[in-house]
Motif scaffolding. Structure first.
Motif, PDB file in Angstrom:
ATOM      1  N   GLU A  17       0.825  43.384  41.114  1.00 15.13           N
ATOM      2  CA  GLU A  17      -0.044  44.416  41.674  1.00 15.13           C
ATOM      3  C   GLU A  17      -0.358  45.495  40.642  1.00 15.13           C
ATOM      4  OE1 GLU A  17       1.523  44.080  46.325  1.00 15.13           O
ATOM      5  OE2 GLU A  17       2.348  45.565  44.926  1.00 15.13           O
ATOM      6  N   SER A  18       0.648  45.882  39.867  1.00 19.44           N
ATOM      7  CA  SER A  18       0.451  46.918  38.846  1.00 19.44           C
ATOM      8  C   SER A  18      -0.569  46.471  37.801  1.00 19.44           C
ATOM      9  CB  SER A  18       1.786  47.251  38.169  1.00 19.44           C
ATOM     10  OG  SER A  18       2.735  47.703  39.108  1.00 19.44           O
ATOM     11  N   LYS A  19      -0.431  45.247  37.335  1.00 20.37           N
ATOM     12  CA  LYS A  19      -1.354  44.736  36.314  1.00 20.37           C
ATOM     13  C   LYS A  19      -2.777  44.619  36.866  1.00 20.37           C
ATOM     14  CE  LYS A  19       2.035  42.188  33.551  1.00 20.37           C
ATOM     15  NZ  LYS A  19       2.475  40.846  33.075  1.00 20.37           N
ATOM     16  N   ILE A  20      -2.895  44.188  38.116  1.00 24.65           N
ATOM     17  CA  ILE A  20      -4.225  44.059  38.735  1.00 24.65           C
ATOM     18  C   ILE A  20      -4.884  45.424  38.855  1.00 24.65           C
ATOM     19  CG2 ILE A  20      -5.412  43.517  40.901  1.00 24.65           C
ATOM     20  CD1 ILE A  20      -3.448  41.186  41.249  1.00 24.65           C
ATOM     21  N   MET A  21      -4.134  46.432  39.291  1.00 29.65           N
ATOM     22  CA  MET A  21      -4.698  47.768  39.454  1.00 29.65           C
ATOM     23  C   MET A  21      -5.150  48.343  38.117  1.00 29.65           C
ATOM     24  SD  MET A  21      -1.953  49.177  42.260  1.00 29.65           S
ATOM     25  CE  MET A  21      -2.563  50.854  42.311  1.00 29.65           C
ATOM     26  N   VAL A  22      -4.366  48.147  37.083  1.00 29.97           N
ATOM     27  CA  VAL A  22      -4.749  48.641  35.754  1.00 29.97           C
ATOM     28  C   VAL A  22      -5.989  47.900  35.254  1.00 29.97           C
ATOM     29  CG1 VAL A  22      -4.041  48.837  33.348  1.00 29.97           C
ATOM     30  CG2 VAL A  22      -2.417  49.406  35.166  1.00 29.97           C
ATOM     31  N   LEU A  53      -3.088  44.716  48.441  1.00 31.31           N
ATOM     32  CA  LEU A  53      -3.576  46.012  47.980  1.00 31.31           C
ATOM     33  C   LEU A  53      -4.756  46.497  48.813  1.00 31.31           C
ATOM     34  CD1 LEU A  53      -3.362  45.395  44.118  1.00 31.31           C
ATOM     35  CD2 LEU A  53      -1.933  46.960  45.463  1.00 31.31           C
ATOM     36  N   THR A  54      -5.610  45.553  49.238  1.00 29.86           N
ATOM     37  CA  THR A  54      -6.762  45.922  50.079  1.00 29.86           C
ATOM     38  C   THR A  54      -6.303  46.382  51.456  1.00 29.86           C
ATOM     39  OG1 THR A  54      -8.146  44.317  48.903  1.00 29.86           O
ATOM     40  CG2 THR A  54      -8.948  45.107  51.026  1.00 29.86           C
ATOM     41  N   GLN A  55      -5.345  45.662  52.025  1.00 30.33           N
ATOM     42  CA  GLN A  55      -4.824  46.037  53.333  1.00 30.33           C
ATOM     43  C   GLN A  55      -4.131  47.401  53.311  1.00 30.33           C
ATOM     44  OE1 GLN A  55      -2.324  42.676  54.194  1.00 30.33           O
ATOM     45  NE2 GLN A  55      -3.987  41.480  55.136  1.00 30.33           N
ATOM     46  N   GLN A  56      -3.513  47.730  52.187  1.00 29.60           N
ATOM     47  CA  GLN A  56      -2.831  49.018  52.057  1.00 29.60           C
ATOM     48  C   GLN A  56      -3.785  50.150  51.691  1.00 29.60           C
ATOM     49  OE1 GLN A  56       0.046  47.970  49.093  1.00 29.60           O
ATOM     50  NE2 GLN A  56       1.427  46.966  50.547  1.00 29.60           N
ATOM     51  N   GLY A  57      -5.017  49.808  51.335  1.00 24.23           N
ATOM     52  CA  GLY A  57      -6.010  50.830  51.053  1.00 24.23           C
ATOM     53  C   GLY A  57      -6.102  51.261  49.608  1.00 24.23           C
ATOM     54  N   TYR A  58      -5.332  50.659  48.714  1.00 24.17           N
ATOM     55  CA  TYR A  58      -5.365  51.054  47.308  1.00 24.17           C
ATOM     56  C   TYR A  58      -6.550  50.427  46.566  1.00 24.17           C
ATOM     57  CZ  TYR A  58      -0.572  52.491  48.313  1.00 24.17           C
ATOM     58  OH  TYR A  58       0.518  53.084  48.867  1.00 24.17           O
ATOM     59  N   VAL A  59      -7.035  49.299  47.064  1.00 23.69           N
ATOM     60  CA  VAL A  59      -8.143  48.570  46.436  1.00 23.69           C
ATOM     61  C   VAL A  59      -9.230  48.352  47.479  1.00 23.69           C
ATOM     62  CG1 VAL A  59      -8.812  46.307  45.516  1.00 23.69           C
ATOM     63  CG2 VAL A  59      -6.771  47.457  44.637  1.00 23.69           C
ATOM     64  N   ARG A  60     -10.478  48.456  47.048  1.00 24.96           N
ATOM     65  CA  ARG A  60     -11.628  48.207  47.925  1.00 24.96           C
ATOM     66  C   ARG A  60     -12.235  46.841  47.602  1.00 24.96           C
ATOM     67  NH1 ARG A  60     -13.002  53.678  46.161  1.00 24.96           N
ATOM     68  NH2 ARG A  60     -12.424  55.189  47.781  1.00 24.96           N
ATOM     69  N   CYS A  61     -12.679  46.154  48.644  1.00 24.48           N
ATOM     70  CA  CYS A  61     -13.331  44.861  48.476  1.00 24.48           C
ATOM     71  C   CYS A  61     -14.804  45.003  48.810  1.00 24.48           C
ATOM     72  CB  CYS A  61     -12.677  43.814  49.377  1.00 24.48           C
ATOM     73  SG  CYS A  61     -13.441  42.177  49.271  1.00 24.48           S
ATOM     74  N   GLY A  62     -15.709  44.717  47.857  1.00 24.44           N
ATOM     75  CA  GLY A  62     -17.136  44.865  48.057  1.00 24.44           C
ATOM     76  C   GLY A  62     -17.757  43.636  48.721  1.00 24.44           C
ATOM     77  N   GLU A  63     -18.957  43.821  49.228  1.00 19.45           N
ATOM     78  CA  GLU A  63     -19.694  42.711  49.838  1.00 19.45           C
ATOM     79  C   GLU A  63     -20.189  41.764  48.748  1.00 19.45           C
ATOM     80  OE1 GLU A  63     -20.029  42.200  53.005  1.00 19.45           O
ATOM     81  OE2 GLU A  63     -19.100  44.065  53.710  1.00 19.45           O
ATOM     82  N   GLY A  64     -20.547  40.563  49.177  1.00 20.42           N
ATOM     83  CA  GLY A  64     -21.131  39.616  48.230  1.00 20.42           C
ATOM     84  C   GLY A  64     -20.253  38.417  48.018  1.00 20.42           C
ATOM     85  N   GLU A  65     -20.786  37.497  47.241  1.00 17.98           N
ATOM     86  CA  GLU A  65     -20.077  36.259  46.939  1.00 17.98           C
ATOM     87  C   GLU A  65     -20.249  35.958  45.447  1.00 17.98           C
ATOM     88  OE1 GLU A  65     -17.600  33.245  47.443  1.00 17.98           O
ATOM     89  OE2 GLU A  65     -18.158  34.617  49.061  1.00 17.98           O
TER      90      GLU A  65
END
Length: 286
Positions: A17-22, A53-65
């Motif tokens: 998670e740390s590496k992904i966030m960075v 991370l998305t469920q916890q609110g630290y990361v946002r998931c955008g629309e699209g494919e």
């Protein structure tokens, strides 16, 4: 980078998670595939971490494919983490079971970081009195905590050794046998609110060792030692010339009288000059 990852792990994030966030913070936004490729790890592990991370609110998931992810701004991220940590700390403090009385024990603390960390935590909890006997090097490391305690109204009594670390303030007792004691260290002691104390040594190689206890016997011993040191200091300040004139060589031999015979044959060094009294910022900064 390693320090940032370390602190993120200390805040409860996994290494992945740390590496992904960075990585997301560096790129601005990226797909799970792009993150996995950049980090050189499996996509399944990356997508699982991104979901958490998305469920916890630290990361946002955008629309699209494919979906593209972005991490919160540092300020927003810090505020969210801080709020959750404070809430958890408050809950733990109020709900943690409090057992029966615990007999005083002695605890060993190893490592410079652990020793200073334990001291800082206890200094911040001081409410009435702190008795400090340290070298100036250690005093400067704890200057901020000591000043804060004094501003809270905590009575501060201190003795700062003004010599260098190679010179002992008192004659050293030689070992009875076996290996010689480790040299190059600076002794220190703290007694906080007359119920918690730490006695230890910091070495020139950056390591440290200490004993922590609330046992009344050691607390009393350290307080008595501090009092005797200060009384002797003031007597020498007021009557140093008279003591030397009256006792001559015998005054310096008093120390060697109580040291083992092989040490007593040597001429003992005069005690280093010490400072005593209420803490003053300019003294602690030396």
């Amino acid at each position: 980078m390693e320090q940032l990852l370390l602190h993120l792990r200390n805040l409860g994030f996994t290494e992945m998670e740390s590496k992904i966030m960075v990585e997301l913070a560096t790129k601005g936004q990226a797909s799970g595939y792009e993150v996995a490729k950049q980090l050189g790890v499996s996509r399944s592990n990356v997508y699982a971490a991104l979901q958490r991370l998305t469920q916890q609110g630290y990361v946002r998931c955008g629309e699209g494919e494919p979906a593209r992810y972005s991490v919160l701004d540092p300020e927003e991220l810090a505020a969210m983490i801080s709020g959750r940590v404070q809430a958890s700390l408050a809950y733990m403090e109020s709900e943690m079971p409090r057992g029966g009385p615990v007999s005083p024990s002695f605890y060993n603390v190893e490592g410079d970081r652990n020793v200073l960390g334990a001291l800082v935590r206890q200094l911040n909890l001081a409410r009435q009195e702190i008795v400090v006997d340290v070298w100036r090097e250690e005093a400067s490391l704890l200057r901020n905590e000591l000043e804060q305690a004094e501003r809270r109204g905590v009575r501060l009594l201190w003795a700062f050794d003004g010599g260098n670390a190679a010179t002992a303030p008192y004659p050293a007792w030689p070992p009875l046998g076996g290996e010689l004691p480790r040299s190059g260290g600076r002794k220190f002691s703290f007694v906080i609110d007359r119920c918690w104390c730490m006695l230890g040594m910091r070495y020139e190689d950056g390591t440290a060792q200490a004993v922590v206890t609330e046992h009344p016997v050691l607390v009393e011993l350290l307080l008595n030692h501090f009092t005797q040191e200060m009384v002797l200091f003031e007597l020498e300040e007021d009557m140093g010339a008279e003591l030397t004139k009256r006792y001559g060589e015998r005054y310096s031999r008093i120390y060697s009288k109580y040291v083992l015979h092989d040490q007593a044959e040597e001429e003992p060094e005069e005690p280093d000059e010490r400072a005593a009294g209420q803490l003053r910022s300019e003294d602690a900064a030396d």
